[in-house]
Design a protein around this motif. Structure first.
Motif, PDB file in Angstrom:
ATOM      1  N   ALA A 290      -0.597  19.120 -11.972  1.00  0.00           N
ATOM      2  CA  ALA A 290       0.003  19.562 -10.715  1.00  0.00           C
ATOM      3  C   ALA A 290      -0.645  18.900  -9.507  1.00  0.00           C
ATOM      4  CB  ALA A 290      -0.098  21.077 -10.589  1.00  0.00           C
ATOM      5  N   ASN A 291       0.184  18.630  -8.498  1.00  0.00           N
ATOM      6  CA  ASN A 291      -0.284  18.169  -7.190  1.00  0.00           C
ATOM      7  C   ASN A 291      -0.202  19.360  -6.234  1.00  0.00           C
ATOM      8  OD1 ASN A 291      -0.239  15.023  -7.627  1.00  0.00           O
ATOM      9  ND2 ASN A 291       1.690  15.790  -8.459  1.00  0.00           N
ATOM     10  N   TRP A 292      -1.216  19.539  -5.388  1.00  0.00           N
ATOM     11  CA  TRP A 292      -1.302  20.720  -4.533  1.00  0.00           C
ATOM     12  C   TRP A 292      -1.276  20.334  -3.059  1.00  0.00           C
ATOM     13  CZ3 TRP A 292      -1.925  25.606  -6.939  1.00  0.00           C
ATOM     14  CH2 TRP A 292      -2.126  25.552  -8.318  1.00  0.00           C
ATOM     15  N   GLU A 293      -0.521  21.115  -2.259  1.00  0.00           N
ATOM     16  CA  GLU A 293      -0.453  20.842  -0.828  1.00  0.00           C
ATOM     17  C   GLU A 293      -0.245  22.152  -0.063  1.00  0.00           C
ATOM     18  OE1 GLU A 293      -1.104  18.576   2.276  1.00  0.00           O
ATOM     19  OE2 GLU A 293      -0.766  17.556   0.355  1.00  0.00           O
ATOM     20  N   PHE A 294      -0.962  22.296   1.049  1.00  0.00           N
ATOM     21  CA  PHE A 294      -0.851  23.488   1.890  1.00  0.00           C
ATOM     22  C   PHE A 294       0.082  23.194   3.056  1.00  0.00           C
ATOM     23  CE2 PHE A 294      -2.283  26.561   5.104  1.00  0.00           C
ATOM     24  CZ  PHE A 294      -2.328  27.727   4.349  1.00  0.00           C
ATOM     25  N   CYS A 295       1.248  23.875   3.103  1.00  0.00           N
ATOM     26  CA  CYS A 295       2.244  23.619   4.150  1.00  0.00           C
ATOM     27  C   CYS A 295       2.590  24.870   4.947  1.00  0.00           C
ATOM     28  CB  CYS A 295       3.519  23.036   3.534  1.00  0.00           C
ATOM     29  SG  CYS A 295       3.356  21.299   3.027  1.00  0.00           S
ATOM     30  N   MET A 296       1.694  25.835   4.974  1.00  0.00           N
ATOM     31  CA  MET A 296       1.928  27.061   5.742  1.00  0.00           C
ATOM     32  C   MET A 296       2.131  26.721   7.224  1.00  0.00           C
ATOM     33  SD  MET A 296       1.744  30.522   5.513  1.00  0.00           S
ATOM     34  CE  MET A 296       1.458  31.936   6.592  1.00  0.00           C
ATOM     35  N   HIS A 297       3.142  27.329   7.853  1.00  0.00           N
ATOM     36  CA  HIS A 297       3.373  27.124   9.280  1.00  0.00           C
ATOM     37  C   HIS A 297       2.361  27.954  10.068  1.00  0.00           C
ATOM     38  CE1 HIS A 297       5.290  27.486  13.236  1.00  0.00           C
ATOM     39  NE2 HIS A 297       5.956  26.387  12.934  1.00  0.00           N
ATOM     40  N   PRO A 298       1.670  27.367  11.052  1.00  0.00           N
ATOM     41  CA  PRO A 298       0.605  28.093  11.759  1.00  0.00           C
ATOM     42  C   PRO A 298       1.096  29.274  12.592  1.00  0.00           C
ATOM     43  CG  PRO A 298       1.040  25.983  12.816  1.00  0.00           C
ATOM     44  CD  PRO A 298       1.781  25.966  11.518  1.00  0.00           C
ATOM     45  N   GLY A 299       2.375  29.279  12.983  1.00  0.00           N
ATOM     46  CA  GLY A 299       2.881  30.353  13.822  1.00  0.00           C
ATOM     47  C   GLY A 299       3.576  31.488  13.089  1.00  0.00           C
ATOM     48  N   PHE A 300       4.071  31.228  11.902  1.00  0.00           N
ATOM     49  CA  PHE A 300       4.775  32.250  11.128  1.00  0.00           C
ATOM     50  C   PHE A 300       3.773  33.266  10.575  1.00  0.00           C
ATOM     51  CE2 PHE A 300       6.486  33.777   7.039  1.00  0.00           C
ATOM     52  CZ  PHE A 300       7.673  34.328   7.483  1.00  0.00           C
ATOM     53  N   PRO A 301       4.038  34.596  10.663  1.00  0.00           N
ATOM     54  CA  PRO A 301       5.320  35.249  10.923  1.00  0.00           C
ATOM     55  C   PRO A 301       5.478  35.827  12.329  1.00  0.00           C
ATOM     56  CG  PRO A 301       3.888  36.777   9.788  1.00  0.00           C
ATOM     57  CD  PRO A 301       3.082  35.518  10.023  1.00  0.00           C
ATOM     58  N   ALA A 302       5.019  35.164  13.354  1.00  0.00           N
ATOM     59  CA  ALA A 302       5.264  35.626  14.724  1.00  0.00           C
ATOM     60  C   ALA A 302       6.773  35.704  14.976  1.00  0.00           C
ATOM     61  CB  ALA A 302       4.606  34.677  15.718  1.00  0.00           C
ATOM     62  N   LYS A 303       7.171  36.581  15.882  1.00  0.00           N
ATOM     63  CA  LYS A 303       8.585  36.896  16.087  1.00  0.00           C
ATOM     64  C   LYS A 303       9.432  35.672  16.387  1.00  0.00           C
ATOM     65  CE  LYS A 303      11.613  39.995  18.707  1.00  0.00           C
ATOM     66  NZ  LYS A 303      11.675  41.055  19.762  1.00  0.00           N
ATOM     67  N   GLU A 304       8.910  34.741  17.185  1.00  0.00           N
ATOM     68  CA  GLU A 304       9.715  33.578  17.572  1.00  0.00           C
ATOM     69  C   GLU A 304       9.977  32.614  16.412  1.00  0.00           C
ATOM     70  OE1 GLU A 304       5.498  32.672  19.245  1.00  0.00           O
ATOM     71  OE2 GLU A 304       6.750  34.416  18.736  1.00  0.00           O
ATOM     72  N   PHE A 305       9.318  32.866  15.291  1.00  0.00           N
ATOM     73  CA  PHE A 305       9.507  31.996  14.132  1.00  0.00           C
ATOM     74  C   PHE A 305      10.195  32.712  12.966  1.00  0.00           C
ATOM     75  CE2 PHE A 305       5.615  30.266  16.223  1.00  0.00           C
ATOM     76  CZ  PHE A 305       6.154  29.060  16.617  1.00  0.00           C
ATOM     77  N   THR A 306      10.790  33.870  13.244  1.00  0.00           N
ATOM     78  CA  THR A 306      11.431  34.637  12.174  1.00  0.00           C
ATOM     79  C   THR A 306      12.911  34.863  12.452  1.00  0.00           C
ATOM     80  OG1 THR A 306      10.894  36.769  13.191  1.00  0.00           O
ATOM     81  CG2 THR A 306       9.296  35.858  11.631  1.00  0.00           C
ATOM     82  N   VAL A 307      13.657  35.113  11.383  1.00  0.00           N
ATOM     83  CA  VAL A 307      15.067  35.475  11.480  1.00  0.00           C
ATOM     84  C   VAL A 307      15.150  36.906  12.022  1.00  0.00           C
ATOM     85  CG1 VAL A 307      17.193  35.875  10.162  1.00  0.00           C
ATOM     86  CG2 VAL A 307      15.646  33.989   9.525  1.00  0.00           C
ATOM     87  N   PRO A 308      15.954  37.158  13.054  1.00  0.00           N
ATOM     88  CA  PRO A 308      16.032  38.510  13.627  1.00  0.00           C
ATOM     89  C   PRO A 308      16.563  39.527  12.620  1.00  0.00           C
ATOM     90  CG  PRO A 308      17.780  37.102  14.495  1.00  0.00           C
ATOM     91  CD  PRO A 308      16.840  36.210  13.743  1.00  0.00           C
TER      92      PRO A 308
END
Length: 339
Positions: A290-308
């Protein structure tokens, strides 16, 4: 006659005691079991599956997460259950994408999901086999199904598993996950059950397919029955964090082995996982292809980055995911396409 009187007295005393305990339980805030009301903002995108529990519902689905069509979303699922992703060329080499609702793009309209962005950035056709609510076991089972259909011309350039920490709870049938699914899925509805895996005493991984949460009689009438039911499930299905991690690691090893046996590069990409959790999983998996990579978004789950009215990552976050995954795969794809 004395025996009968004693029996009646015992019966009446028991009933009175139970009714008193029931009243005390309700006064303390405990309630009988009830199914959660369905949110008007949640689209019906799933169908039943005997082995996997559920799957994506084929078709084109129109939905809004705000009143008056204020947040319209189009979700298209092909006949084989894959979320339709855009492609610069329908005859282009493929990448297979697996995961749960984040990978699927729950709440994100066609053309803007992680699969779409990955397709656009790499010039490939992304087959998005992610399904909302899936854990690692269902991902592996879905991957095994797909691998059985591969031919030399349809075998993917790479397989990507979009990993989230909570997938390990799902993979192991953790009690709270079982209870959450039961509350949101009335009997006779979409969900046939939850497949999950556990190690037995011989350290052999045992897979239980499409098992439903056990329902005690009268649980919807009495709080005491509901309390007893939950206590039993938490006791009978108890598993430690270390146990869940071990199960998830074994499932990832099997994913990697499946890909490796077919000569396909395999990537584990963290999209909703803390660095410590991702590192722990990688360490537990140990040596693999397996190849491993961290792609977490730094702002999620703040409101402006979520589906209402939902909470899943929105199109802004999906663009980040797609670009990060494309970058992670770039060298591998370059080598594969030049062969």
């Amino acid at each position: 006659m004395t025996l009968l009187k004693n029996f009646l007295l015992l019966t009446i005393s028991t009933v009175v005691a139970l009714l008193g305990a029931e009243g005390a339980a309700q006064l303390a805030g405990y309630k009988a079991f009830s199914y959660a009301p369905r949110s008007p903002w949640q689209p019906a995108l799933l169908a039943g599956d005997a082995e996997l529990g559920w799957k994506n519902k084929t078709g084109r689905h129109e939905h809004s997460f705000l009143p008056d069509n204020g947040y319209p979303v189009t979700t298209t699922v092909s006949a084989d259950g894959a979320r339709v992703s855009t492609s610069v060329n329908h005859r282009a080499p493929t990448i297979e994408l697996y995961g749960g609702s984040i990978g699927f793009g729950w709440g994100v309209t066609d053309g803007t999901t992680v699969g779409d962005i990955l397709s656009q950035k790499t010039g490939t056709r992304v087959v998005n086999r992610a399904v909302g609510g899936y854990g690692g076991l269902q991902v592996l089972m879905r991957m095994q199904r797909a691998a059985g259909t591969w031919t030399p011309s349809t075998q993917p350039l790479a397989i990507v598993y979009l990993q989230a920490t909570h997938h390990m709870n799902r993979s192991s049938g953790e009690p709270e996950w079982l209870l959450s699914n039961e509350r949101n899925n009335p009997r006779g509805g979409t969900m046939n059950g939850i497949p999950y895996a556990r190690f037995d005493r011989q350290n052999t991984l045992v897979i239980r397919t499409a098992e439903r949460y056990p329902a005690f009689p009268l649980r919807e009438s009495f709080a005491l029955v509901n309390i007893a039911e939950q206590a039993w499930v938490r006791f009978d299905r108890a598993i430690s964090n270390a146990g869940m991690l071990s199960v998830q690691a074994e499932l990832v090893r099997r994913m990697a082995a499946l890909a490796d046996s077919n000569g396909v590069p395999f990537f584990v990409i963290a999209v909703y996982s803390q660095p410590a959790d991702f590192t722990a999983l990688r360490k537990e998996v140990g040596k693999s292809s397996a190849n491993w990579e961290f792609c977490m978004h730094p702002g999620f789950p703040a409101k402006e980055f979520t589906v209402p009215n939902d909470g899943h990552p929105n199109a802004i976050v999906h663009r980040h995911y797609g670009e990060c995954v494309a970058s992670s795969l770039s060298k591998t794809l370059e080598n594969r396409l030049s062969d």
